[in-house]
Design a protein around this motif. Structure first.
Motif, mmCIF file in Angstrom:
data_model
loop_
_atom_site.group_PDB
_atom_site.id
_atom_site.type_symbol
_atom_site.label_atom_id
_atom_site.label_comp_id
_atom_site.label_asym_id
_atom_site.label_seq_id
_atom_site.Cartn_x
_atom_site.Cartn_y
_atom_site.Cartn_z
ATOM 1 N N TYR A 74 71.554 -27.905 23.440
ATOM 2 C CA TYR A 74 71.382 -29.236 24.028
ATOM 3 C C TYR A 74 69.910 -29.473 24.346
ATOM 4 O O TYR A 74 69.137 -28.531 24.501
ATOM 5 C CB TYR A 74 72.213 -29.360 25.317
ATOM 6 C CG TYR A 74 73.683 -29.488 25.037
ATOM 7 C CD1 TYR A 74 74.307 -30.724 25.040
ATOM 8 C CD2 TYR A 74 74.455 -28.369 24.734
ATOM 9 C CE1 TYR A 74 75.658 -30.843 24.774
ATOM 10 C CE2 TYR A 74 75.795 -28.477 24.460
ATOM 11 C CZ TYR A 74 76.397 -29.715 24.482
ATOM 12 O OH TYR A 74 77.731 -29.822 24.199
ATOM 13 N N THR A 75 69.540 -30.736 24.457
ATOM 14 C CA THR A 75 68.171 -31.134 24.768
ATOM 15 C C THR A 75 68.188 -31.938 26.048
ATOM 16 O O THR A 75 69.044 -32.817 26.219
ATOM 17 C CB THR A 75 67.586 -32.001 23.629
ATOM 18 O OG1 THR A 75 67.724 -31.297 22.396
ATOM 19 C CG2 THR A 75 66.135 -32.320 23.885
ATOM 20 N N LYS A 76 67.236 -31.682 26.928
ATOM 21 C CA LYS A 76 67.095 -32.478 28.147
ATOM 22 C C LYS A 76 66.453 -33.810 27.754
ATOM 23 O O LYS A 76 65.507 -33.830 26.976
ATOM 24 C CB LYS A 76 66.226 -31.725 29.159
ATOM 25 C CG LYS A 76 66.364 -32.227 30.566
ATOM 26 C CD LYS A 76 65.683 -31.281 31.533
ATOM 27 C CE LYS A 76 65.845 -31.795 32.938
ATOM 28 N NZ LYS A 76 65.153 -30.933 33.889
ATOM 29 N N SER A 77 66.990 -34.922 28.293
ATOM 30 C CA SER A 77 66.560 -36.235 27.829
ATOM 31 C C SER A 77 66.548 -37.259 28.964
ATOM 32 O O SER A 77 67.309 -37.146 29.920
ATOM 33 C CB SER A 77 67.513 -36.712 26.733
ATOM 34 O OG SER A 77 67.266 -38.046 26.384
ATOM 35 N N GLU A 78 65.690 -38.273 28.798
ATOM 36 C CA GLU A 78 65.670 -39.410 29.725
ATOM 37 C C GLU A 78 66.851 -40.341 29.459
ATOM 38 O O GLU A 78 67.250 -41.103 30.338
ATOM 39 C CB GLU A 78 64.360 -40.193 29.579
ATOM 40 C CG GLU A 78 63.118 -39.410 29.993
ATOM 41 C CD GLU A 78 63.047 -39.168 31.489
ATOM 42 O OE1 GLU A 78 63.434 -40.069 32.270
ATOM 43 O OE2 GLU A 78 62.612 -38.061 31.875
ATOM 44 N N LYS A 79 67.389 -40.309 28.236
ATOM 45 C CA LYS A 79 68.553 -41.122 27.864
ATOM 46 C C LYS A 79 69.643 -40.166 27.368
ATOM 47 O O LYS A 79 69.894 -40.061 26.163
ATOM 48 C CB LYS A 79 68.182 -42.131 26.786
ATOM 49 C CG LYS A 79 67.181 -43.154 27.277
ATOM 50 C CD LYS A 79 66.880 -44.183 26.231
ATOM 51 C CE LYS A 79 65.837 -45.134 26.804
ATOM 52 N NZ LYS A 79 65.540 -46.219 25.900
ATOM 53 N N PRO A 80 70.316 -39.471 28.311
ATOM 54 C CA PRO A 80 71.242 -38.399 27.930
ATOM 55 C C PRO A 80 72.625 -38.888 27.508
ATOM 56 O O PRO A 80 73.049 -39.991 27.851
ATOM 57 C CB PRO A 80 71.347 -37.595 29.228
ATOM 58 C CG PRO A 80 71.213 -38.645 30.292
ATOM 59 C CD PRO A 80 70.185 -39.609 29.747
ATOM 60 N N ASP A 81 73.309 -38.017 26.785
ATOM 61 C CA ASP A 81 74.722 -38.218 26.462
ATOM 62 C C ASP A 81 75.592 -37.751 27.626
ATOM 63 O O ASP A 81 76.645 -38.315 27.891
ATOM 64 C CB ASP A 81 75.124 -37.402 25.223
ATOM 65 C CG ASP A 81 74.294 -37.731 24.004
ATOM 66 O OD1 ASP A 81 73.980 -38.928 23.801
ATOM 67 O OD2 ASP A 81 73.956 -36.790 23.254
ATOM 68 N N LEU A 82 75.132 -36.677 28.287
ATOM 69 C CA LEU A 82 75.868 -36.069 29.400
ATOM 70 C C LEU A 82 75.029 -36.074 30.666
ATOM 71 O O LEU A 82 73.820 -35.806 30.616
ATOM 72 C CB LEU A 82 76.220 -34.613 29.094
ATOM 73 C CG LEU A 82 77.355 -34.323 28.148
ATOM 74 C CD1 LEU A 82 77.420 -32.834 27.853
ATOM 75 C CD2 LEU A 82 78.681 -34.818 28.705
ATOM 76 N N LEU A 83 75.676 -36.333 31.788
ATOM 77 C CA LEU A 83 75.051 -36.160 33.099
ATOM 78 C C LEU A 83 75.670 -34.926 33.740
ATOM 79 O O LEU A 83 76.887 -34.729 33.671
ATOM 80 C CB LEU A 83 75.299 -37.387 33.978
ATOM 81 C CG LEU A 83 74.668 -38.684 33.495
ATOM 82 C CD1 LEU A 83 75.154 -39.858 34.342
ATOM 83 C CD2 LEU A 83 73.148 -38.581 33.547
ATOM 84 N N VAL A 84 74.828 -34.104 34.345
ATOM 85 C CA VAL A 84 75.284 -32.868 34.968
ATOM 86 C C VAL A 84 75.212 -33.032 36.478
ATOM 87 O O VAL A 84 74.177 -33.409 37.022
ATOM 88 C CB VAL A 84 74.401 -31.675 34.544
ATOM 89 C CG1 VAL A 84 74.876 -30.392 35.208
ATOM 90 C CG2 VAL A 84 74.372 -31.530 33.036
ATOM 91 N N SER A 85 76.325 -32.727 37.145
ATOM 92 C CA SER A 85 76.361 -32.769 38.600
ATOM 93 C C SER A 85 76.978 -31.469 39.106
ATOM 94 O O SER A 85 77.657 -30.758 38.346
ATOM 95 C CB SER A 85 77.186 -33.968 39.080
ATOM 96 O OG SER A 85 77.068 -34.119 40.481
ATOM 97 N N ILE A 86 76.748 -31.159 40.365
ATOM 98 C CA ILE A 86 77.324 -29.948 40.961
ATOM 99 C C ILE A 86 77.941 -30.288 42.312
ATOM 100 O O ILE A 86 77.596 -31.291 42.942
ATOM 101 C CB ILE A 86 76.283 -28.816 41.140
ATOM 102 C CG1 ILE A 86 75.152 -29.259 42.076
ATOM 103 C CG2 ILE A 86 75.769 -28.331 39.800
ATOM 104 C CD1 ILE A 86 74.224 -28.123 42.496
#
Length: 181
Positions: A74-86
């Motif tokens: 995966y690539t970190k992006s300003e316009k992501p496909d996925l948002l990661v939360s915890i």
């Protein structure tokens, strides 16, 4: 004295250490989602800000998640496909052990050696933590995958960092669904 009685304390200690060292993981996901469509990610700041842990541990968790996702391509992006939360939870566990079997005792006049019962209770505390990793479809704003890890935490700073990495690694082994190792 019976050989079994001599190795029993060591055996109990070994069982206690091995049961505390493991991380139990589980994952849930939306079966209608094609996870092959996700290539990029970013952290969901407003979700992460709600996690009730200190900022140092948050950064440790986020670095470990980022490392795992990058390793999966995966690539970190300003316009992501996925948002990661915890999300995190913790429970304090207190164990009281009575009638410990022991050898020897220190007291006035030097050590006294022999077999006997120690009637002083032994109290130990440990913290069990639960870490949830949520992956949210950035376009739909819907939760598509959730991983959960449960295990014991360390108060030692070096061991805590290792423990957090172990939690995240075990959780992320479940992602993407169907690709578990």
């Amino acid at each position: 004295m019976n050989k079994t009685l001599r190795i029993l304390p060591a055996l109990l200690l070994l069982i206690a250490f091995t049961s505390c060292s493991s991380v139990k993981v589980a994952a849930d996901y939306d079966k209608a989602v094609d996870f092959n469509n996700y290539k990029t990610f970013a952290f969901f700041k407003s979700g992460i800000d709600k996690a009730e842990i200190n900022d140092i541990d948050k950064r440790r968790i986020l670095r470990a998640i980022e490392s795992e996702l990058l390793a999966k391509g995966y690539t970190k992006s300003e316009k992501p496909d996925l948002l990661v939360s915890i999300f995190t939870k913790s429970n304090q566990r207190v164990d009281v052990y009575n009638n410990n079997w022991g050898v020897g005792a220190w007291g006035w006049g030097g050590p006294r050696w022999g077999w006997g019962w120690n009637m002083q209770p032994t109290v130990s505390t440990s913290t069990q933590g639960v870490l949830y990793v949520d992956l949210i479809d950035a376009n739909k704003k819907e939760l598509v995958w959730q991983g959960q890890g449960t295990g014991y935490l360390s108060k030692n700073v070096d061991k805590k960092e290792e423990r957090i990495k172990a939690f995240v690694t075990k959780i992320m082994e479940k992602y993407p669904p169907g690709m578990e190792q």
